[in-house]
Design a protein around this motif. Structure first.
Motif, PDB file in Angstrom:
ATOM      1  N   ASP A  30       0.807  -1.222   0.000  1.00  0.00           N
ATOM      2  CA  ASP A  30       0.000   0.000   0.000  1.00  0.00           C
ATOM      3  C   ASP A  30       0.842   1.274   0.000  1.00  0.00           C
ATOM      4  OD1 ASP A  30      -2.195  -1.682   0.206  1.00  0.00           O
ATOM      5  OD2 ASP A  30      -2.478  -1.313   2.352  1.00  0.00           O
ATOM      6  N   TRP A  31       2.083   1.198   0.514  1.00  0.00           N
ATOM      7  CA  TRP A  31       2.834   2.439   0.685  1.00  0.00           C
ATOM      8  C   TRP A  31       4.317   2.364   0.348  1.00  0.00           C
ATOM      9  CZ3 TRP A  31       6.982   2.558   3.969  1.00  0.00           C
ATOM     10  CH2 TRP A  31       7.077   1.539   4.927  1.00  0.00           C
ATOM     11  N   ASN A  32       4.902   1.181   0.311  1.00  0.00           N
ATOM     12  CA  ASN A  32       6.353   1.083   0.224  1.00  0.00           C
ATOM     13  C   ASN A  32       6.827   0.923  -1.223  1.00  0.00           C
ATOM     14  OD1 ASN A  32       9.090   0.412   0.565  1.00  0.00           O
ATOM     15  ND2 ASN A  32       8.672  -0.532   2.539  1.00  0.00           N
ATOM     16  N   PRO A  33       7.543   1.915  -1.775  1.00  0.00           N
ATOM     17  CA  PRO A  33       7.996   1.828  -3.158  1.00  0.00           C
ATOM     18  C   PRO A  33       9.252   0.976  -3.348  1.00  0.00           C
ATOM     19  CG  PRO A  33       8.751   3.875  -2.205  1.00  0.00           C
ATOM     20  CD  PRO A  33       7.889   3.202  -1.148  1.00  0.00           C
ATOM     21  N   PHE A  34       9.934   0.637  -2.267  1.00  0.00           N
ATOM     22  CA  PHE A  34      11.204  -0.086  -2.352  1.00  0.00           C
ATOM     23  C   PHE A  34      11.068  -1.549  -1.920  1.00  0.00           C
ATOM     24  CE2 PHE A  34      15.446  -1.032  -0.341  1.00  0.00           C
ATOM     25  CZ  PHE A  34      16.135  -1.224  -1.528  1.00  0.00           C
ATOM     26  N   VAL A  35      10.620  -1.767  -0.702  1.00  0.00           N
ATOM     27  CA  VAL A  35      10.362  -3.128  -0.218  1.00  0.00           C
ATOM     28  C   VAL A  35       8.872  -3.352  -0.465  1.00  0.00           C
ATOM     29  CG1 VAL A  35      10.454  -4.730   1.724  1.00  0.00           C
ATOM     30  CG2 VAL A  35      12.177  -2.928   1.522  1.00  0.00           C
ATOM     31  N   THR A  36       8.571  -3.930  -1.610  1.00  0.00           N
ATOM     32  CA  THR A  36       7.174  -3.993  -2.036  1.00  0.00           C
ATOM     33  C   THR A  36       6.395  -5.127  -1.394  1.00  0.00           C
ATOM     34  OG1 THR A  36       7.880  -5.167  -4.029  1.00  0.00           O
ATOM     35  CG2 THR A  36       7.585  -2.775  -4.205  1.00  0.00           C
ATOM     36  N   SER A  37       7.107  -6.073  -0.781  1.00  0.00           N
ATOM     37  CA  SER A  37       6.410  -7.078   0.013  1.00  0.00           C
ATOM     38  C   SER A  37       7.385  -7.776   0.955  1.00  0.00           C
ATOM     39  CB  SER A  37       5.696  -8.116  -0.860  1.00  0.00           C
ATOM     40  OG  SER A  37       6.615  -8.976  -1.485  1.00  0.00           O
ATOM     41  N   ILE A  38       6.851  -8.145   2.111  1.00  0.00           N
ATOM     42  CA  ILE A  38       7.567  -8.974   3.083  1.00  0.00           C
ATOM     43  C   ILE A  38       6.543  -9.936   3.658  1.00  0.00           C
ATOM     44  CG2 ILE A  38       8.791  -9.103   5.281  1.00  0.00           C
ATOM     45  CD1 ILE A  38       9.885  -6.427   4.945  1.00  0.00           C
ATOM     46  N   SER A  39       6.984 -11.175   3.833  1.00  0.00           N
ATOM     47  CA  SER A  39       6.168 -12.133   4.562  1.00  0.00           C
ATOM     48  C   SER A  39       7.080 -12.952   5.455  1.00  0.00           C
ATOM     49  CB  SER A  39       5.388 -13.034   3.595  1.00  0.00           C
ATOM     50  OG  SER A  39       6.278 -13.723   2.743  1.00  0.00           O
ATOM     51  N   GLY A  40       6.500 -13.511   6.488  1.00  0.00           N
ATOM     52  CA  GLY A  40       7.254 -14.321   7.432  1.00  0.00           C
ATOM     53  C   GLY A  40       7.045 -13.830   8.851  1.00  0.00           C
ATOM     54  N   ASP A  41       7.593 -14.582   9.795  1.00  0.00           N
ATOM     55  CA  ASP A  41       7.444 -14.255  11.213  1.00  0.00           C
ATOM     56  C   ASP A  41       8.494 -13.244  11.648  1.00  0.00           C
ATOM     57  OD1 ASP A  41       5.323 -16.027  11.556  1.00  0.00           O
ATOM     58  OD2 ASP A  41       6.690 -17.706  11.940  1.00  0.00           O
ATOM     59  N   LEU A  42       8.049 -12.294  12.426  1.00  0.00           N
ATOM     60  CA  LEU A  42       8.933 -11.273  12.966  1.00  0.00           C
ATOM     61  C   LEU A  42       9.521 -11.794  14.283  1.00  0.00           C
ATOM     62  CD1 LEU A  42       9.972  -8.415  12.508  1.00  0.00           C
ATOM     63  CD2 LEU A  42       8.049  -7.584  13.852  1.00  0.00           C
ATOM     64  N   ALA A  43      10.475 -12.706  14.148  1.00  0.00           N
ATOM     65  CA  ALA A  43      11.110 -13.325  15.315  1.00  0.00           C
ATOM     66  C   ALA A  43      12.547 -13.665  14.954  1.00  0.00           C
ATOM     67  CB  ALA A  43      10.361 -14.590  15.716  1.00  0.00           C
ATOM     68  N   GLU A  44      13.456 -13.438  15.888  1.00  0.00           N
ATOM     69  CA  GLU A  44      14.853 -13.776  15.646  1.00  0.00           C
ATOM     70  C   GLU A  44      14.978 -15.237  15.225  1.00  0.00           C
ATOM     71  OE1 GLU A  44      17.907 -12.521  18.413  1.00  0.00           O
ATOM     72  OE2 GLU A  44      16.663 -10.813  18.988  1.00  0.00           O
ATOM     73  N   GLY A  45      15.772 -15.444  14.182  1.00  0.00           N
ATOM     74  CA  GLY A  45      15.991 -16.785  13.667  1.00  0.00           C
ATOM     75  C   GLY A  45      15.045 -17.198  12.559  1.00  0.00           C
TER      76      GLY A  45
END
Length: 149
Positions: A30-45
């Motif tokens: 919706d807003w990011n022109p550079f990192v257009t998508s990220i998926s996954g868990d926000l956890a170390e490792g």
């Protein structure tokens, strides 16, 4: 060889608000022109799936490992191009409170045998992508703060 890119932007909102937008991966398109998508868990490792679309560059998808998560303060991941040591990037976001909101420091440290060959592209396209993301994040957070009162 090593190379570091570092950018900063001041955002008129508390670090918790900036963090909420920065880590709402589902809304990146919706807003990011550079990192257009990220998926996954926000956890170390854990592994993320990240799609970058640098200005005047070729889009690419990679799967870095999260190396640091400190809510409201730090998000970092380490990615590799094919094999470790060829072209590695440690991407980092740091949020620091200021008198008027938050200072975001956004950068990446690169290492590996291809860094010298990629230096010109990093200094132009990748750096421009960081700046574009910073400005888009600032706009998104500040508009959200205004609309939410």
């Amino acid at each position: 060889m090593r190379k570091q890119l570092r950018t900063t932007v001041d955002i008129d909102a508390a670090p918790e608000r900036v963090w909420a937008v920065l880590t709402d991966f589902a809304r990146y398109p919706d807003w990011n022109p550079f990192v257009t998508s990220i998926s996954g868990d926000l956890a170390e490792g854990s592994r993320l799936r990240v799609r970058l679309t640098p200005p005047a560059g070729r889009a690419m998808t990679f799967k870095p490992r999260v190396t640091a998560v400190e809510p409201g303060r730090t998000l970092e991941w380490l990615g590799h191009l094919a094999i470790r040591g060829i072209f590695d990037g440690r991407h980092r976001f740091e949020l620091m409170p200021t008198a008027t909101g938050t200072r975001l420091t956004h950068g990446e440290s690169f290492s590996g045998v291809l860094v010298r060959a990629m230096a010109r592209s990093l200094d132009s396209s990748t750096l421009a992508g960081f700046v574009a993301m910073n400005e888009a994040l600032k706009t998104r957070v500040e508009q959200t703060v205004v609309s939410n009162g």
